[in-house]
Design an enzyme around this catalytic site. Structure first.
Site: not given
Length: 710
Positions: A53, A389, A419, A449, A578, A606
């Site tokens: 992170n 992804r 990314r 996205h 979060r 998430h």
């Protein structure tokens, strides 16, 4: 009587700096590593997550702060001192680093109690040294080509790869010291090497201790072997370092074009190539550090951080468990979905009712099975899907390739600017294009996205659409460790609007109207503002008004201001955030009706869920979008209202469980101090385990109703 709302000026809206809020989030990850209630191997892996992170933080957030410093003379809109912010970031990173080092030592002691020991090159016995040198010469040396600093004219800053572990080597003798850089080849050799058991230290009970040495230490131990015969030296030493770079490949995504035009070519180049952090072993001699920084050409705003001997702790995410299974989290096998299991095909199940899956509690296999069945179903004519992804070995894409071979038309929207996943997405895009799939790369100015899939079937002479809208990626790997929600539906109005989203991606100039979906960028902000304002109107009229938000990040300033206004009007607001939270809760007269918690546990929270009480007729949405400016205004995102009463209640129940978490929930206060929610005399509620138990009980009940013999 109508409640009077005090007008609030811009200055009256407190905003917690999002970069410092992000560091507070990573501090919560560090808390998980420190939490002795977690198994020791998992604690070590949390250190890896923290390190990973932090790498991303410097590549993205700190890089952005540095850009703001470089552009200070070109802009007038900046309302915070970026230089002071960078100093505060560096101070907090150093404090977190001290905690990190202490926790790492504590975990090492705990591992020793379980007969596992991490050793460095200073602890290698003479017997082990022979094996280590043999291993180095046969398995490691062939992957190393040192960079000799005295023989290169190129700047070291251009040579070093991003987030790669290096050793800086100093060779001293009768001549001027020679310096070299050695890359630790973790792509070729495992970072963690277990020493042969018979060479290890015996415990008092006669058993051998399992000993692990890092690849870095093997190279350090054998460093003289690497240079002997090529250089003359009396002594040689090596110390670790790592360089982190700006990850923003296209600065025009975040900067106004007129501002870019005003910038000099030199400034533009610096914005793209500047390192954002150099981390090095604190034991590195001062002279060696001077040589290193001179070679790198570091600037005054670079973060030079002295740390422990190891770099790239992110590899510890995959630290092996050599001990008992109790040293890891007990497995929670994915649960069956009775809604799918009761029907012969996935299409029969979705046609019967809308279905919600909540990963990783439910199996992601239902989604991959849906696409697999579509790949050969003779009634299916077209499959459309967005890819942000995807897994390295994606079953979803393999099914899409099979669908093309079976004559289906397949359209895949691939985001090439996801990314850190750019290369993987490019490789898949090439393979799909070669196979005959229509691959669309979306819009140059907008990231795609959204998590949508649309399958069209011919049923009784008519085209029938089956749709999916989710909060997470179509990725088999992350679906096992991220909590995400997926809605499967054949609701004709919803699926028609999903079709419109795909059309918008290809033909954004056409007019579109979305009655149900919340679609970014054009339609999202006004819809969210309208939903929040509706709760304000209810509160002002004296009716019940509540908002319950679950998201990864809340940093959009306009939305935060509107939530402050809602709090003043009397709207009760609960939020589970979060990560970053710019809103400051609990301020008398401004946000006293707002409470915020954050939950960190074995799974990464998430899912994005928006709940509005709507005067008693509750609206519930799931979405791919956080409440960030980029998600609202700069990306293609999709949120969907839930019409099925059972699904709405299920989601509200899970949110209520999370709100009552008193084991892994932290209170987000004005200082974001990460204090745990107080349990008092209540029973322990660990929400992720409780939600798993809830779905397990529901699945068992539904299956028993379908088959009483179960």
């Amino acid at each position: 009587m109508e409640q009077q709302i005090t007008p609030i000026t811009q200055a009256d809206y407190p905003l917690f700096p999002r970069e410092l809020s992000w560091l507070a989030f990573n501090g919560r990850v560090l808390q998980e590593a420190a939490d002795t209630r977690n198994p020791p191997i998992e604690r070590l892996r949390f250190l890896g997550i923290y390190s990973n992170n932090l790498d991303e933080f410097f590549r993205v957030r700190v890089a952005d702060v540095k850009r703001r410093i470089l552009l200070k003379k070109y802009q007038t809109w900046e309302h915070e001192d970026a230089e002071l912010l960078l100093i505060e970031i560096q101070n907090q990173v150093l404090q977190l680093g001290k905690q990190f080092n202490k926790i790492y030592l504590d975990i090492q002691l705990e591992l020793r109690k379980h007969n596992i020991e991490l050793i460095d090159d200073s602890k290698i016995t003479e017997l082990q040294s022979s094996w280590v040198r043999s291993f180095f010469n046969s398995e490691v040396k062939k992957h190393i080509s040192p960079i000799i600093l005295s023989s290169t004219d190129a700047s070291l800053g251009k040579i070093l790869e991003d987030n790669t572990t290096y050793l800086m080597v100093e060779m001293t003798g009768s001549h001027k010291p020679e310096y070299a850089i050695v890359q630790v080849p973790t792509d070729e050799v495992s970072r963690f090497i277990e020493l042969p058991l018979h060479l290890n230290t015996r415990k008092k009970n006669g058993h051998y201790r399992r000993q692990i040495i890092l690849l870095d230490d093997i190279i350090t131990h054998c460093i003289s072997d690497l240079f002997q015969g090529f250089f003359e030296f009396d002594s040689i030493c090596a110390f670790s370092l790592k360089l982190t770079r700006d990850a923003e490949y296209n600065i025009s995504d975040t900067l106004d074009q007129s501002l870019i035009d005003k910038m000099s070519k030199g400034i533009r180049q610096r914005l793209k190539s500047e390192p954002t952090r150099l981390v090095y072993d604190a034991a590195m001699p001062e002279q060696m550090l001077k040589v290193l920084t001179k070679q790198l050409g570091t600037s005054s705003v670079d973060a030079l951080i002295a740390g422990s001997r190891y770099r790239n702790f992110k590899d510890f995410i995959g630290f092996p468990n050599l001990g008992h299974q109790s040293m890891e989290f007990a497995p929670l096998p994915p649960l069956p979905s009775a809604d799918f299991e009761q029907h012969p095909t996935t299409f029969d199940a979705i046609r019967n009712s809308d279905i919600l899956l909540y990963y990783p509690y439910h199996s992601f296999g239902y989604f991959t099975e849906w696409v697999r069945q579509a790949s050969f179903d003779p009634k299916v004519t077209h499959i459309k899907i967005t890819m942000y992804r995807v897994a390295k070995h994606s079953r979803v894409i393999h099914s899409l390739l099979d669908a093309v071979r079976n004559g289906k038309k397949v359209t895949v929207v691939v985001e090439l600017k996801a990314r850190f996943d750019e290369e993987n997405n490019i490789n898949w895009a090439r393979r799909m294009t070669d196979a005959g799939i229509e691959v669309i790369f979306g819009q140059t100015t907008l990231k795609i996205h959204s998590k949508i899939c649309l399958i069209t079937r011919q049923e009784k002479g008519k085209a029938v659409r089956y749709g999916h809208i989710g909060t997470g990626n179509f990725n088999e790997k992350t679906a096992r460790i991220y909590t995400d929600m997926s809605l499967f539906t054949c609701h004709p109005e919803i699926t028609a609007e999903i079709e419109q989203v795909f059309e918008f991606i290809q033909y954004s100039y056409r007019p579109f109207v979305f009655k149900h979906l919340i679609v970014s960028p054009t339609w999202s902000r006004p819809k969210l503002q309208q939903l929040i304002q509706r709760e304000i109107d209810f509160a002002v009229s004296g009716r019940k008004a509540e908002i319950f938000l679950k998201a990864n990040n809340l940093v959009d300033e306009d939305i935060v201001q509107l939530l402050y206004k809602a709090s003043q009007a009397g709207v009760k607001i609960r939020m589970i955030i979060r990560g970053m939270c710019s809103l400051v809760p609990g301020i008398p007269g401004k946000s006293q009706n707002i409470k915020v918690i954050s939950i960190l546990d074995r799974f990464l929270e998430h899912a994005r869920v928006y709940v509005f009480s709507n005067g008693g007729d509750t609206d519930v949405y799931i979405s791919s979008a956080d409440w960030m400016t980029r998600n609202i205004d700069q990306r293609v995102e999709v949120g969907v209202p839930l019409f099925d009463a059972k699904i709405k209640q299920t989601i509200i129940s899970t949110l209520d469980i999370q709100w009552r978490d008193n084991v892994k929930a932290r209170t987000i206060d004005a200082k974001q101090s990460n204090s745990y929610v107080k349990r008092g005399n209540k029973r322990n509620i660990r929400s992720q385990q409780s939600i798993y138990d809830l779905f397990a009980a529901q699945a068992q009940l539904l299956l028993q109703q379908a088959d009483p013999e179960l």
